[in-house]
Design a protein around this motif. Sequence first.
Motif, PDB file in Angstrom:
ATOM      1  N   ALA A   1       0.867  -1.179   0.000  1.00  0.00           N
ATOM      2  CA  ALA A   1       0.000   0.000   0.000  1.00  0.00           C
ATOM      3  C   ALA A   1       0.898   1.221   0.000  1.00  0.00           C
ATOM      4  CB  ALA A   1      -0.914  -0.001   1.224  1.00  0.00           C
ATOM      5  N   VAL A   2       0.878   2.000  -1.081  1.00  0.00           N
ATOM      6  CA  VAL A   2       1.761   3.157  -1.220  1.00  0.00           C
ATOM      7  C   VAL A   2       0.928   4.409  -1.471  1.00  0.00           C
ATOM      8  CG1 VAL A   2       3.636   1.735  -2.110  1.00  0.00           C
ATOM      9  CG2 VAL A   2       2.065   2.825  -3.702  1.00  0.00           C
ATOM     10  N   ASP A   3       1.474   5.540  -1.086  1.00  0.00           N
ATOM     11  CA  ASP A   3       0.771   6.798  -1.293  1.00  0.00           C
ATOM     12  C   ASP A   3       0.632   7.084  -2.786  1.00  0.00           C
ATOM     13  OD1 ASP A   3       0.617   7.120   1.421  1.00  0.00           O
ATOM     14  OD2 ASP A   3       2.317   8.515   1.551  1.00  0.00           O
ATOM     15  N   ARG A   4      -0.555   7.474  -3.171  1.00  0.00           N
ATOM     16  CA  ARG A   4      -0.818   7.774  -4.577  1.00  0.00           C
ATOM     17  C   ARG A   4       0.127   8.870  -5.084  1.00  0.00           C
ATOM     18  NH1 ARG A   4      -5.763   6.509  -6.697  1.00  0.00           N
ATOM     19  NH2 ARG A   4      -6.598   6.479  -4.567  1.00  0.00           N
ATOM     20  N   SER A   5       0.418   9.851  -4.230  1.00  0.00           N
ATOM     21  CA  SER A   5       1.261  10.978  -4.632  1.00  0.00           C
ATOM     22  C   SER A   5       2.715  10.591  -4.845  1.00  0.00           C
ATOM     23  CB  SER A   5       1.171  12.085  -3.576  1.00  0.00           C
ATOM     24  OG  SER A   5       1.627  11.603  -2.311  1.00  0.00           O
ATOM     25  N   ALA A   6       3.125   9.425  -4.326  1.00  0.00           N
ATOM     26  CA  ALA A   6       4.522   9.002  -4.455  1.00  0.00           C
ATOM     27  C   ALA A   6       4.815   8.349  -5.803  1.00  0.00           C
ATOM     28  CB  ALA A   6       4.880   8.037  -3.325  1.00  0.00           C
ATOM     29  N   LEU A   7       3.791   8.031  -6.566  1.00  0.00           N
ATOM     30  CA  LEU A   7       3.990   7.375  -7.853  1.00  0.00           C
ATOM     31  C   LEU A   7       4.258   8.401  -8.948  1.00  0.00           C
ATOM     32  CD1 LEU A   7       1.107   4.739  -7.717  1.00  0.00           C
ATOM     33  CD2 LEU A   7       3.553   4.343  -7.342  1.00  0.00           C
ATOM     34  N   PRO A   8       5.014   8.020  -9.976  1.00  0.00           N
ATOM     35  CA  PRO A   8       5.234   8.937 -11.103  1.00  0.00           C
ATOM     36  C   PRO A   8       3.907   9.329 -11.741  1.00  0.00           C
ATOM     37  CG  PRO A   8       6.709   7.041 -11.213  1.00  0.00           C
ATOM     38  CD  PRO A   8       5.721   6.743 -10.136  1.00  0.00           C
ATOM     39  N   ALA A   9       3.812  10.587 -12.156  1.00  0.00           N
ATOM     40  CA  ALA A   9       2.569  11.075 -12.750  1.00  0.00           C
ATOM     41  C   ALA A   9       2.230  10.341 -14.036  1.00  0.00           C
ATOM     42  CB  ALA A   9       2.681  12.576 -13.012  1.00  0.00           C
ATOM     43  N   ASP A  10       3.273   9.854 -14.734  1.00  0.00           N
ATOM     44  CA  ASP A  10       3.048   9.169 -16.013  1.00  0.00           C
ATOM     45  C   ASP A  10       3.106   7.644 -15.877  1.00  0.00           C
ATOM     46  OD1 ASP A  10       5.712   9.011 -15.412  1.00  0.00           O
ATOM     47  OD2 ASP A  10       6.431   9.547 -17.426  1.00  0.00           O
ATOM     48  N   PHE A  11       2.812   7.136 -14.701  1.00  0.00           N
ATOM     49  CA  PHE A  11       2.839   5.683 -14.477  1.00  0.00           C
ATOM     50  C   PHE A  11       1.949   4.985 -15.506  1.00  0.00           C
ATOM     51  CE2 PHE A  11       1.913   1.615 -12.689  1.00  0.00           C
ATOM     52  CZ  PHE A  11       3.002   1.277 -11.894  1.00  0.00           C
ATOM     53  N   ASP A  12       2.489   3.966 -16.157  1.00  0.00           N
ATOM     54  CA  ASP A  12       1.764   3.224 -17.195  1.00  0.00           C
ATOM     55  C   ASP A  12       0.886   2.170 -16.523  1.00  0.00           C
ATOM     56  OD1 ASP A  12       0.841   1.685 -19.291  1.00  0.00           O
ATOM     57  OD2 ASP A  12       2.756   1.643 -20.351  1.00  0.00           O
ATOM     58  N   ARG A  13      -0.388   2.486 -16.348  1.00  0.00           N
ATOM     59  CA  ARG A  13      -1.278   1.574 -15.645  1.00  0.00           C
ATOM     60  C   ARG A  13      -1.649   0.371 -16.495  1.00  0.00           C
ATOM     61  NH1 ARG A  13      -4.724   3.623 -11.040  1.00  0.00           N
ATOM     62  NH2 ARG A  13      -3.547   5.370 -10.184  1.00  0.00           N
ATOM     63  N   GLU A  14      -1.588   0.484 -17.785  1.00  0.00           N
ATOM     64  CA  GLU A  14      -1.987  -0.621 -18.651  1.00  0.00           C
ATOM     65  C   GLU A  14      -0.912  -1.693 -18.725  1.00  0.00           C
ATOM     66  OE1 GLU A  14      -3.423  -1.538 -23.260  1.00  0.00           O
ATOM     67  OE2 GLU A  14      -3.011   0.525 -22.611  1.00  0.00           O
ATOM     68  N   HIS A  15       0.352  -1.277 -18.797  1.00  0.00           N
ATOM     69  CA  HIS A  15       1.449  -2.231 -18.970  1.00  0.00           C
ATOM     70  C   HIS A  15       2.354  -2.337 -17.749  1.00  0.00           C
ATOM     71  CE1 HIS A  15       0.400  -0.753 -23.079  1.00  0.00           C
ATOM     72  NE2 HIS A  15       0.339  -2.057 -23.288  1.00  0.00           N
ATOM     73  N   GLY A  16       2.095  -1.508 -16.729  1.00  0.00           N
ATOM     74  CA  GLY A  16       2.956  -1.531 -15.567  1.00  0.00           C
ATOM     75  C   GLY A  16       4.291  -0.868 -15.846  1.00  0.00           C
ATOM     76  N   GLU A  17       5.138  -0.860 -14.812  1.00  0.00           N
ATOM     77  CA  GLU A  17       6.458  -0.245 -14.922  1.00  0.00           C
ATOM     78  C   GLU A  17       7.513  -1.206 -14.401  1.00  0.00           C
ATOM     79  OE1 GLU A  17       7.312   2.735 -16.067  1.00  0.00           O
ATOM     80  OE2 GLU A  17       5.404   3.828 -16.223  1.00  0.00           O
ATOM     81  N   ASP A  18       8.696  -1.163 -15.027  1.00  0.00           N
ATOM     82  CA  ASP A  18       9.816  -1.956 -14.528  1.00  0.00           C
ATOM     83  C   ASP A  18      10.150  -1.501 -13.112  1.00  0.00           C
ATOM     84  OD1 ASP A  18      12.353  -3.726 -15.200  1.00  0.00           O
ATOM     85  OD2 ASP A  18      13.058  -1.908 -14.189  1.00  0.00           O
ATOM     86  N   CYS A  19      10.343  -2.454 -12.196  1.00  0.00           N
ATOM     87  CA  CYS A  19      10.619  -2.057 -10.801  1.00  0.00           C
ATOM     88  C   CYS A  19      11.559  -3.040 -10.129  1.00  0.00           C
ATOM     89  CB  CYS A  19       9.323  -1.910 -10.018  1.00  0.00           C
ATOM     90  SG  CYS A  19       8.318  -3.408  -9.923  1.00  0.00           S
ATOM     91  N   ILE A  20      12.571  -3.509 -10.858  1.00  0.00           N
ATOM     92  CA  ILE A  20      13.514  -4.434 -10.237  1.00  0.00           C
ATOM     93  C   ILE A  20      14.309  -3.742  -9.136  1.00  0.00           C
ATOM     94  CG2 ILE A  20      15.408  -4.009 -11.859  1.00  0.00           C
ATOM     95  CD1 ILE A  20      15.915  -7.094 -11.693  1.00  0.00           C
ATOM     96  N   SER A  21      14.441  -2.417  -9.219  1.00  0.00           N
ATOM     97  CA  SER A  21      15.177  -1.688  -8.188  1.00  0.00           C
ATOM     98  C   SER A  21      14.316  -1.377  -6.974  1.00  0.00           C
ATOM     99  CB  SER A  21      15.700  -0.370  -8.766  1.00  0.00           C
ATOM    100  OG  SER A  21      14.624   0.455  -9.179  1.00  0.00           O
TER     101      SER A  21
END
Length: 409
Positions: free
Chosen positions: A185-205
């Motif tokens: 559960a993360v704060d909505r404001s902490a996510l990038p504004a251009d987060f790709d909701r359809e394909h997700g984002e790479d997050c290995i880090s």
Amino acid sequence: MRTVPALLLLAACDGVPRNVEYFSDVQPILEDHCVRCHQPGGVGPIDLTDPAIAASWSEVIAEATRTGAMPPPVSDPECRDYLGSEHLAVSDRDRRTLARWAERGAPMGDRTDATPGTEQPTTLEDADLHVRIPPFAPTYDDPNNPGNEYRCFVLDHGRDSDFFVTGLDAEVDQQAIVHHMVLAAVDRSALPADFDREHGEDCISDDMGAIEHMLAAWAPGSEPQVFQPGTGMRVGVDQVLLLQMHYYRSSAEVVGLSDQSGYALRTAPSVDTRLEVLTLGSSSFRIPANDPDYRFGEGWRTDRDLMIHGIFPHMHALGSGYRMWVDDDRPKDCLVASEGYDFHNQITYLFREPVPVASGRTLNWECAWNNAADNPDRLTPESSDVFYGEGSDAEMCFFFTIVEAGSDR
């Protein structure tokens, strides 16, 4: 009431009935300990809900339980008892019963003597919130992590006020490619504004905080988690659910598979006690090539009083054992411990009674790995050292510890 002849009640000196039969003696053991995996649609390769199939495999069952290969290794309840231990750990008497049944040629007996075991839930009952990722087919095209892909997806919970998660269960779509899942559960404001909701984002880090703000993790073998009554993990109205997916290309055949995994949640508007996950573990180890029993451990001194409700130990394919304890490893301070480990049977151990740990005491842990060249589970070339890493062919040593939340969280 039907009278059972006294002769049939006689048992050998080991406490096992002489005339072991399927319906009266073996069926309850299989239902209590085996069919959670070995049933139609389960992860086990044979259906042990079918008496005829169980009988045909009786010798294999006896040998697998004798050696401890089955059921897969779990934390020793003698270290710290936990919910469900009576179904996950098999007694010596039950092992001897299965062996005697095989020795006798696996007789069925009378169906009217059946004494069914306790059916184990495989899904979360009464879930009131289901979240899933959009259909996604990993490409495994990261040159720095061949065969692996970490992808994070944002899942809106749709609630208009804070709520608490009191139970959860991973709904895994493509188990052939899902290595593990982390729900946070993360704060909505902490996510990038251009987060790709359809394909997700790479997050290995893990720069999006999946581990730091974790609610739960799933790995093969994990079961539904139901927290003790009156306890739960908070999700704020201004937060979103973040699901980190780790995909692993186990073979060429899985390339192109589209996954739509998610979570089922049981929620409540309030709880008496708020829980959170404390991430403990090691990353500075080097597992030497050809070492069949390398062990590495560290410790962490807590700066506040803790009340521990459960622990999820996590390693990768070379894992062979683990333990976690408080201070000097006296029996009463043992938290989780196993001289075996199976990547495909990873359990979150929720304690029957929470464990208090006073500020200033030290939580110690140790992981063991088998990096021998003949280990059939190894995913790396022979004669190579193995280090910490996110990829499936690297290793981990984590103890995700469920504790009562501090006042500042």
